[in-house]
Write a protein that holds these residues in place. Structure first.
Motif, PDB file in Angstrom:
ATOM      1  N   THR A 253       0.840  -1.204   0.000  1.00  0.00           N
ATOM      2  CA  THR A 253       0.000   0.000   0.000  1.00  0.00           C
ATOM      3  C   THR A 253       0.875   1.256   0.000  1.00  0.00           C
ATOM      4  O   THR A 253       0.911   2.007  -0.962  1.00  0.00           O
TER       5      THR A 253
ATOM      6  N   ARG B 265       3.427  11.830  15.974  1.00  0.00           N
ATOM      7  CA  ARG B 265       2.052  11.305  15.943  1.00  0.00           C
ATOM      8  C   ARG B 265       1.437  11.428  17.319  1.00  0.00           C
ATOM      9  O   ARG B 265       2.066  11.078  18.322  1.00  0.00           O
TER      10      ARG B 265
ATOM     11  N   ASP C 256      -3.849   8.111  18.456  1.00  0.00           N
ATOM     12  CA  ASP C 256      -4.055   7.429  17.167  1.00  0.00           C
ATOM     13  C   ASP C 256      -3.364   6.068  17.189  1.00  0.00           C
ATOM     14  O   ASP C 256      -2.138   5.986  17.134  1.00  0.00           O
TER      15      ASP C 256
ATOM     16  N   HIS D  44       1.436  -5.608  12.127  1.00  0.00           N
ATOM     17  CA  HIS D  44       1.652  -6.414  10.921  1.00  0.00           C
ATOM     18  C   HIS D  44       2.135  -7.803  11.306  1.00  0.00           C
ATOM     19  O   HIS D  44       3.051  -7.949  12.129  1.00  0.00           O
TER      20      HIS D  44
ATOM     21  N   THR E 133      -9.154  -3.092  21.609  1.00  0.00           N
ATOM     22  CA  THR E 133      -9.060  -3.756  20.312  1.00  0.00           C
ATOM     23  C   THR E 133      -7.682  -3.500  19.715  1.00  0.00           C
ATOM     24  O   THR E 133      -6.972  -2.594  20.136  1.00  0.00           O
TER      25      THR E 133
ATOM     26  N   ARG F 253      -2.932  -6.665  10.290  1.00  0.00           N
ATOM     27  CA  ARG F 253      -2.963  -7.034   8.868  1.00  0.00           C
ATOM     28  C   ARG F 253      -1.727  -7.835   8.496  1.00  0.00           C
ATOM     29  O   ARG F 253      -0.680  -7.747   9.162  1.00  0.00           O
TER      30      ARG F 253
ATOM     31  N   SER G 212       1.928   4.441   8.552  1.00  0.00           N
ATOM     32  CA  SER G 212       2.574   4.964   7.352  1.00  0.00           C
ATOM     33  C   SER G 212       3.774   5.814   7.778  1.00  0.00           C
ATOM     34  O   SER G 212       3.732   6.490   8.811  1.00  0.00           O
TER      35      SER G 212
ATOM     36  N   SER H  40      -4.365   0.460   3.520  1.00  0.00           N
ATOM     37  CA  SER H  40      -5.267  -0.685   3.629  1.00  0.00           C
ATOM     38  C   SER H  40      -6.669  -0.245   4.046  1.00  0.00           C
ATOM     39  O   SER H  40      -6.863   0.813   4.640  1.00  0.00           O
TER      40      SER H  40
ATOM     41  N   ARG I   6     -12.009   2.864   7.448  1.00  0.00           N
ATOM     42  CA  ARG I   6     -11.225   3.583   6.435  1.00  0.00           C
ATOM     43  C   ARG I   6     -11.284   2.759   5.151  1.00  0.00           C
ATOM     44  O   ARG I   6     -10.746   1.651   5.106  1.00  0.00           O
TER      45      ARG I   6
ATOM     46  N   GLY J 203      -9.233   5.907  13.523  1.00  0.00           N
ATOM     47  CA  GLY J 203      -9.570   5.507  12.167  1.00  0.00           C
ATOM     48  C   GLY J 203     -10.426   6.526  11.449  1.00  0.00           C
ATOM     49  O   GLY J 203     -10.697   6.396  10.264  1.00  0.00           O
TER      50      GLY J 203
HETATM   51  O1  TXA Z   1      -1.781   0.303   4.414  1.00  0.00           O
HETATM   52  C1  TXA Z   1      -1.667   0.536   5.620  1.00  0.00           C
HETATM   53  O2  TXA Z   1      -2.559   0.271   6.434  1.00  0.00           O
HETATM   54  C2  TXA Z   1      -0.356   1.199   6.089  1.00  0.00           C
HETATM   55  C3  TXA Z   1       0.767   0.194   5.888  1.00  0.00           C
HETATM   56  C4  TXA Z   1       2.083   0.697   6.428  1.00  0.00           C
HETATM   57  O3  TXA Z   1       0.422  -1.021   6.469  1.00  0.00           O
HETATM   58  N1  TXA Z   1      -0.466   1.582   7.445  1.00  0.00           N
HETATM   59  C5  TXA Z   1      -1.229   2.629   7.841  1.00  0.00           C
HETATM   60  O4  TXA Z   1      -1.160   2.890   9.197  1.00  0.00           O
HETATM   61  O5  TXA Z   1      -1.918   3.284   7.082  1.00  0.00           O
HETATM   62  P1  TXA Z   1      -1.668   4.244   9.852  1.00  0.00           P
HETATM   63  O6  TXA Z   1      -1.200   4.196  11.245  1.00  0.00           O
HETATM   64  O7  TXA Z   1      -1.242   5.364   9.017  1.00  0.00           O
HETATM   65  O8  TXA Z   1      -3.213   4.093   9.855  1.00  0.00           O
HETATM   66  C6  TXA Z   1      -3.818   3.180  10.771  1.00  0.00           C
HETATM   67  C7  TXA Z   1      -5.279   3.455  10.844  1.00  0.00           C
HETATM   68  C8  TXA Z   1      -5.530   4.759  11.558  1.00  0.00           C
HETATM   69  O9  TXA Z   1      -6.618   5.397  10.893  1.00  0.00           O
HETATM   70  C9  TXA Z   1      -5.929   4.280  12.959  1.00  0.00           C
HETATM   71  O10 TXA Z   1      -6.734   5.228  13.631  1.00  0.00           O
HETATM   72  C10 TXA Z   1      -6.652   2.993  12.655  1.00  0.00           C
HETATM   73  O11 TXA Z   1      -5.917   2.414  11.598  1.00  0.00           O
HETATM   74  N2  TXA Z   1      -6.639   2.073  13.811  1.00  0.00           N
HETATM   75  C11 TXA Z   1      -5.585   1.422  14.350  1.00  0.00           C
HETATM   76  N3  TXA Z   1      -5.950   0.686  15.423  1.00  0.00           N
HETATM   77  C12 TXA Z   1      -7.284   0.862  15.569  1.00  0.00           C
HETATM   78  C13 TXA Z   1      -8.247   0.362  16.486  1.00  0.00           C
HETATM   79  N4  TXA Z   1      -7.916  -0.466  17.479  1.00  0.00           N
HETATM   80  N5  TXA Z   1      -9.534   0.760  16.318  1.00  0.00           N
HETATM   81  C14 TXA Z   1      -9.880   1.595  15.293  1.00  0.00           C
HETATM   82  N6  TXA Z   1      -9.005   2.089  14.384  1.00  0.00           N
HETATM   83  C15 TXA Z   1      -7.723   1.734  14.522  1.00  0.00           C
END
Ligand code: TXA
Ligand code: MG
Length: 353
Positions: A36, A59, A63, A68, A118, A122, A144, A182, A196, A229
């Motif tokens: 991604t 960050r 958030d 992974h 939670t 992925r 990211s 993703s 998302r 998210g």
């Molecule tokens: O494609 C991707 O998902 C990339 C690659 C590096 O894997 N990663 C990515 O991570 O986009 P990040 O941190 O930029 O976005 C993670 C998203 C955020 O919107 C975050 O709020 C949401 O996932 N998220 C993570 N844990 C969560 C949870 N327990 N409940 C709800 N949303 C969550």
């Protein structure tokens, strides 16, 4: 100093993978390509290592991060209860750009989940990510690899521009294949809910799950109440991005009006568009930066090119960027979501057939 090591994206060499894996095991952060966008990884079981991600990216702690995994078989390490739909989803979409929200194991530090009960998980498909997870033999928390709030990196140079001097190593595997992040699917709600939209389409999820909801996305005015998210302005360039929520042909008169006014005010203007729309704007090509992202039927190329185009327009000092939404189907849903979050201004025009 940040070291950049080139790595073959299809057959990753052993040495750089071992270097990166050793850093992860030693509690350091490493940037690496996924299918991604580039991620900034750290040992997901080590709160101090994860803290370095938040520091490098600026960050906010509210958030949470995505964990992974090498494969489905690692899931019980991090997830307490496997929802009945997970085996089917994993069989169809993993490895790949689908993130699942599931009840977490206590072993996952609060730092990763922002204290939620939670965890997001992925299994990335990119061979470099796969090789790194195998060599490190650890679940890897990785957002990211950009400064918080800016567009995600799709090439190593984007990571360097944002995080150079803040992280020890970037594995440079060339451009990422999908270009948007993703899909985040919450399986802890009564109906599976897309938080998302992303690389796996809503239609593909519905073909496995039946009903799938799309979480209502907050508008810019709701910034005061961030929800995991569902952050409002995000993925945003420095330029003032104006999004027309309509087809290009419907937006054209209003778009031209805005462009003329901005040009008269001496502003540097860019328009993101699809190849089929170019002829209607050719008269502007001396005065306006016209960026074709893809043909109309090729949304994957659009998503691959989107973030690089936004970064490039910031580089050349564009003051205003204009773009129209795409149909909300397939990857269009994720692209429109990112455009909306990147927008400083959204202009909704009534839809006519
Ligand atoms: O494609 C991707 O998902 C990339 C690659 C590096 O894997 N990663 C990515 O991570 O986009 P990040 O941190 O930029 O976005 C993670 C998203 C955020 O919107 C975050 O709020 C949401 O996932 N998220 C993570 N844990 C969560 C949870 N327990 N409940 C709800 N949303 C969550
Ligand atoms: Mg991000």
């Amino acid at each position: 100093m940040t070291e950049i090591i080139q790595i073959d994206p299809i057959h990753p060499q052993k040495d750089p993978i071992e270097r990166a894996a050793a850093l992860l095991r030693a509690g350091q952060v490493v940037a690496f390509p996924t299918e991604t966008v580039y991620g900034l990884g750290a040992n997901a079981l080590d709160a101090d290592a994860v803290e370095k991600i938040f520091l490098a990216k600026d960050r906010p702690a509210y958030d949470p991060l995505i964990v992974h995994l090498k494969g489905y078989e690692w899931l019980p390490q991090v997830v307490r209860e496997v929802h009945p739909n997970v085996p089917q989803l994993a069989a169809r979409f993993w490895p790949g750009p689908l993130t699942l929200i599931l009840p977490r194991q206590p072993v996952i530090p609060d730092r990763v989940t922002a204290g939620l009960d939670t965890v997001a998980v992925r299994v990335p498909a990119h061979p470099v990510a796969q090789a790194l997870l195998a060599a490190a033999d650890l679940p890897v928390a990785a957002p990211s690899a950009n400064r918080f709030g800016y567009t995600s990196p799709t090439i190593a140079a984007h990571v360097l521009a944002d995080l150079g001097g803040r992280i020890p190593l970037i594995l440079d595997g060339g451009p990422t294949q999908i270009g948007v992040e993703s899909t985040v699917l919450d399986l802890t709600r009564p109906v599976p809910t897309i938080l998302r939209p992303g690389g796996i389409t809503r239609e593909a999820l519905e073909s496995v799950l039946g009903q799938v909801e799309l979480a209502r996305q907050p508008g810019p005015e709701e910034a005061a109440q961030p929800s995991p998210g569902l952050l409002p302005r995000h993925y945003a360039p420095h330029a003032h991005l104006v999004l027309f929520r309509s087809s290009f042909s419907q937006a054209l008169p209003a778009l031209r009006g805005r462009v003329q006014a901005a040009l008269a005010a001496g502003r540097k203007i860019a328009i993101l568009l699809q190849e089929e729309d170019l002829p209607a704007l050719l008269d502007l090509r001396q005065k306006v930066e016209l960026r074709v992202l893809s043909r109309r039927d090729d949304l994957l190329t659009f998503s691959q090119n989107l973030y690089a185009a936004l970064r490039d327009l910031d580089q050349i000092g564009a003051d205003e960027v204009f773009v129209c939404t795409l149909p909300d189907t397939g990857l269009g849903l994720a692209i429109n979501n990112r455009l909306t979050k990147a927008a400083a201004e959204v202009i909704s025009l009534p839809h006519t057939i």
